[in-house]
Design a protein around this motif. Sequence first.
Motif, short mmCIF file in Angstrom:
data_model
loop_
_atom_site.label_atom_id
_atom_site.label_comp_id
_atom_site.label_asym_id
_atom_site.label_seq_id
_atom_site.Cartn_x
_atom_site.Cartn_y
_atom_site.Cartn_z
N ILE A 1 0.84 -1.20 0.00
CA ILE A 1 0.00 0.00 0.00
C ILE A 1 0.88 1.25 0.00
O ILE A 1 0.60 2.23 -0.69
N LEU B 1 3.69 1.52 -1.38
CA LEU B 1 4.27 1.65 -2.72
C LEU B 1 3.25 2.10 -3.76
O LEU B 1 3.57 2.20 -4.95
N GLY B 2 2.01 2.35 -3.31
CA GLY B 2 1.00 2.88 -4.22
C GLY B 2 0.13 1.84 -4.89
O GLY B 2 -0.55 2.15 -5.88
N TYR B 3 0.11 0.62 -4.38
CA TYR B 3 -0.69 -0.45 -4.97
C TYR B 3 -1.98 -0.66 -4.17
O TYR B 3 -2.00 -0.46 -2.95
N SER B 4 -3.04 -1.05 -4.86
CA SER B 4 -4.34 -1.30 -4.23
C SER B 4 -4.53 -2.79 -4.03
O SER B 4 -4.21 -3.59 -4.92
N ASN C 1 -4.02 3.10 -15.68
CA ASN C 1 -2.83 2.91 -14.85
C ASN C 1 -3.24 2.04 -13.66
O ASN C 1 -3.72 2.53 -12.65
N ARG D 1 -2.48 -0.71 -10.75
CA ARG D 1 -1.44 -1.28 -9.88
C ARG D 1 -2.14 -1.99 -8.72
O ARG D 1 -2.70 -1.34 -7.84
N ASP E 1 9.54 -1.92 -13.56
CA ASP E 1 8.58 -1.54 -12.52
C ASP E 1 8.47 -2.61 -11.45
O ASP E 1 8.40 -2.32 -10.25
#
Length: 556
Positions: free
Chosen positions: A373, A375-378, A434, A436, A470
């Motif tokens: 979370i 790192l910007g991931y859902s 986008n 993630r 990535d």
Amino acid sequence: MPTVEVKISDVERIAKTYISYEELEKYLAKLKCELVEVRGDKLIYEASYDRPDLFSAEGLGRALRNLVGREEGFKELPIKDSEVEVITSNKPSYRPYVLGAVVKGLNLDDESISQLFQLQEKIHFSYCGDRALVAIGIHDFSQVKPPIYYKAVSEFTFKPLGYEYLMSIKEILNTVDKGVKYKHLVREGEYPLLIDSTGTVLSMPPIINSEYTRITPNTKEVFIDITGTELELMFRIMNLVIGALVERGENVEVFKVKVVDGSNIIWSPRYHPKVVELRLSNIRRLVGIELTQDEVVKCLKTSGFNVRSVSGEAFFVSVPPYRIDVMQEVDLIEEVAIAYGYERITSDLIPPTHPGGIHPLERLSKLVKDLMIGLGYSEVVNFMLTDSEFLEVLGINNYVVLENPKMKAYSAVRSSLIPSLLQSVKTNLPYSKNIRLFEVGDVVNLSNNLASSLRKVGVVASAEDVTLTDMLVVLKSLMYVLGVKYSLRKCVNPMMISGRCGEVVVGDLTIGVVGEIHPRILNYLEITMPVAVMELDISAILSLINSEVLRTSPSN
């Protein structure tokens, strides 16, 4: 869960009573349904997959009729003989079975026809593998001249449903919506057709019916055809359709159809109740409540069952043919508990047998979730069951297969999180460019015919500029925080692009994989952007992390 849309006035007509909003909400919960919306005369609800009899207004109205006390149990309908025959002549080799039934005495209108079509499509999607296993056809029997022939043809012309002009089979498959959508289910030069004795086409299963036998409000009698590859499933689907149709008339009659397959004779439908024995002691053992004989009988009748006889603590219960979800005693016990009311069953707190504590695997899983979370991931949560056919497309062939799955979409136990994550990308692609996502969940590993559960983390990224880099950034960040030194090793993975994937190795132990998804799979899923994925074995990582790292980790 299938979303069903009905008119409240139509449901009340079948239930034979007025039903308030509060009653709808209460009774839908008892039927394992969820109320979504009430807007004017329109009711939208989600039905449980294991209650296909509730996929239309007929089934809901019938169930409510029992719950509100307008009727006890169900009416056992005798099946009458007829001279109607279906003859299999040069049948399609890949779709060998056909069943039929005739239902007379119907009183249809536009809404009831709409409900029958809704039932048909919901069953197709939920139970029939989207027509791959079984397909349903309903025809105006007054336009049919028996005997009916089920055969394979190389070409033919007829008017498909909704069209007023003749079309060839190839034209239908290439221009008509249903033809384009389902043409992969038929083989070129071996197209299934149902034709009557005058040459009138009833349907081209599993693609489309013909315009000649269209159902209208003037239709009083129908012919039901069920074609497919799974004969026992076909009989159950037939019972669902008949169960709905008998609610559309005061004096509905059902007639047998004789299917002649060479020297084999099959009579359908098998629309007779199944008798299941239910014991009072098993209700007490599984539910934990003391009920009298009269209370059990009342609960069963409220749920739409008939009690044939009671002997001591044994109840011999007649199960309606359309309740295909009730197969054994435990299913009846559930129905008794629902009718009695879960809210009336008191709970007992079981005393602990040992001191409680967070399991190290759960502690590590929470840490990984927090890191992802950050790192910007859902996070997504998918089912452990998946489609075995999809696993084969991905090149995954080492997994547990369910012996008798309810649905083709849930026919295997996942051995990797990547397939589910790819499906999540496909689902979310129309809404974002986008994507993630990550998932921390269990998979089942199959080794030497022994199955074991493993905890893994799967990560997926999809955007126009996504590359392997990535995922390597995510991998490096995770392993740095976890304090695990790793290396990458070239590998060959059927899901990934050669030279753009690798195994994650710690010492001599392979704990994961990282790479870019192959265009072949992206095309199959209709994903138009590159996709990079990573999967790590959290169970293996746990064994590599010393207790000092766990005690000082941020999750504490």
